[in-house]
Motif scaffolding. Structure first.
Motif: not given
Length: 557
Positions: A315-319, A337-342, A356-364, A380-384
């Motif tokens: 997900v990308f966009g503006s504030v 460099h850097g950002g946040f990580y969940i 579902f089993i297991r899970g995902f992270n969110i960062q950006g 900019g946020l990504t999820v894996q």
């Protein structure tokens, strides 16, 4: 010359292998398929274009049609990607995006530098939810090697005491931008289980100019070179691991000069494969013998099986109401460099909440992407998400198709299962509900499943760019786009169901080791790179402790 050890591949794991072995006194030959890139390439100013559709089309016309699908591809970085005409591969199930770099330093020259530890939520996942197999090691086995690698690479991070994201040895404390801090406060007020931490990332000088300032290298390779025990040979495309028929041990490798296409054989007492997941499996499959007709070190028959990547979304966009950007950890925009990580917050204790089993992270990152002061502030946020290890997902050889050096190419046979599809749906729901709670403007929201803002996709782009994105996103966000591929030469406790033992040593060939991500039993939700480097350091210590100047290492147990 007969070397103590040959290391195939000079990326994250190959560099650490060379460093650790040479510092322990072994004479090491480090083979890299690509060239040493000129330092001048890394001094080019970056291009400030977002989607750069025309650049990608032009790259496709010059032989980088697959690599141009990478989210951060641009012409100023083209040398960090292979030529797809020279380096083809095939697929036989879902699309798979194989992003590759062949140069001294490998993808360590181009990765996102986020370095997170795995935990026993990953290593012992099967014991937790009953699916698949546990690793033959646990978190405590890797702690000293995590510590060592992090200290050497000067990781920036912050200790936050998150159970499934163990704290590391941080040389500098990471921060959050004011936008990221507000995001954290808002999200954790509403969803307290979604724990935030700043990115944990490798220092900029982990990639640098060599001692002469002419070519670009990495700090692990530079440390190995400083011992005078390293011989680095670029442009060496390894085609086969050779076996001594009298002993059954690895005797060295055959490689082809990338430029002259002349074939060479080199000998060593130990062979370490660090060529990256798919390349390592491909090499073992291409090295079959009468004893191992289905691929070298494959008495179990599982070589190539249990291949994985991660489900990806962006997900990308503006504030709204904000312009410009903030310097956070860096001193100038080029080092911001850097950002946040969940980290994964699903199925850690109660699994009844999810389908579902297991899970995902969110960062950006929010507010730290460099833009002029009059331009809206960007995010900019990504999820894996973790892909389950499945026997039918595998790497094989396509013997009817060969690369530019006459080597049969890899065929990738992988597909998402029901668990991955349910997780991918939940990933995007989670990331979009957070962004919508903040009231941010979404320009692109897309995943491996769909475009999630079709009615307002890329509002500032031309109709042509929007059309091209709609036509290509499924291949650009396909499996492989996370660039976290792993599995195919898995570790285990049983030689009948795995390729390697707990020290990454082949069950069948005791002086053959594999330490890149092909050794993974499961892939978790985070990036694999730090764990592969820790595994490599551990394997190198084991090799040095067993090494007696010959190829006769203790047989794997």
């Amino acid at each position: 010359m007969n070397y103590d050890a040959i290391v195939v591949g000079s990326g994250a794991t190959g560099g650490i292998a060379a460093k650790e072995l040479t510092e322990k006194g072994l004479k090491v030959l480090l083979l890299e398929a690509g060239p040493a890139l000129d330092e001048a390439i890394f001094q080019r100013p970056g291009l400030k274009r977002q989607v750069n559709t025309w650049d990608r089309i032009a790259a496709g016309a010059t032989g980088q049609h697959t690599q141009a699908r990478c989210s951060w591809f641009s012409p100023d970085k083209r040398e960090l990607f292979v030529n797809d005409l020279q380096n083809p591969y095939t697929t036989s199930a879902d699309p798979f995006l194989w992003i590759r770099g062949r140069q001294v330093g490998g993808r360590f020259q181009s990765w996102g530098r986020v370095a997170v530890r795995m935990s026993d939520y990953d290593f012992k996942a099967a014991s937790h939810d009953g699916y698949g197999d546990d690793w033959p090691i646990e978190y405590q086995d890797l702690v000293p090697y995590y510590d060592s690698v992090e200290s050497f690479l000067k990781i920036t991070g912050r200790k936050d005491n998150i159970a499934n994201l163990p704290d590391g040895q941080f040389s500098n404390e990471a921060g959050l931008s004011s936008f990221e801090q507000k995001f954290q406060n808002t999200v954790q007020d509403k969803w307290p289980e979604r724990k935030f931490t700043p990115w944990r990332y490798v220092a900029t000088d982990a990639t640098r100019a060599d001692a002469e300032g002419k070519t670009h290298t990495t700090s692990p390779i530079a440390a190995a070179a400083a011992t005078d025990n390293l011989t680095l040979r670029p442009n060496s495309v390894v085609s086969k691991v050779n076996i001594d028929p009298a002993t059954g041990n690895a005797s060295g490798v055959t490689f082809i000069d990338r430029e002259t296409k002349q074939q060479h054989e080199v000998r060593a007492n130990v062979v370490m494969l660090c060529a990256s997941t798919i390349e390592t499996v491909r090499l073992l499959l291409n090295s079959g013998t009468s004893t191992f007709p289905q691929g070298l070190a494959n008495s179990s028959g599982v070589l190539g099986q249990y291949f994985m990547d991660q489900t990806n979304g962006v997900v990308f966009g503006s504030v709204p109401g904000a312009t410009g950007f903030e310097l956070v950890d860096g001193k100038h925009p080029g080092d911001n460099h850097g950002g946040f990580y969940i980290p994964r917050f699903q199925n850690l204790t109660d699994s009844s909440q999810y389908d579902f089993i297991r899970g995902f992270n969110i960062q950006g990152m929010v507010g730290r992407i460099p833009v002029p002061n009059h331009i809206p502030t960007l995010f900019g946020l990504t999820v894996q998400g973790e892909m389950l290890a499945a026997k039918e997902n595998r790497i094989t050889l396509n013997t009817r198709k060969k690369d530019a050096w006459g080597i049969p190419v890899a065929n990738i046979d992988i597909r998402m299962g029901d668990n991955e599809r349910r997780m991918a749906k939940a990933q995007m729901a989670a990331i979009l509900e957070m962004v919508n709670t903040m009231g941010w403007n979404i320009e692109i929201a897309a995943s491996i499943l769909d475009i999630h803002n079709r009615d307002n996709l890329m509002p500032n782009a031309s109709w042509f760019e929007r059309t091209m994105f709609k036509l290509s996103y499924q291949k650009s966000l396909a499996l492989g786009s996370a660039i976290h591929e792993c599995g195919g030469a898995r570790m285990g406790n049983d030689p009948s169901t795995s390729v390697l033992n707990k020290y990454n040593q082949s069950w069948d060939i005791p002086n053959l080791f594999v330490t890149d991500s092909s050794c993974f039993v499961s892939n978790g939700a985070g990036g694999p790179t730090l764990t592969t480097m820790a595994l490599t350091a551990r394997a190198a210590e084991f090799i040095a402790s067993e090494y007696n100047g010959s190829a006769n290492l203790t047989k794997a147990v």
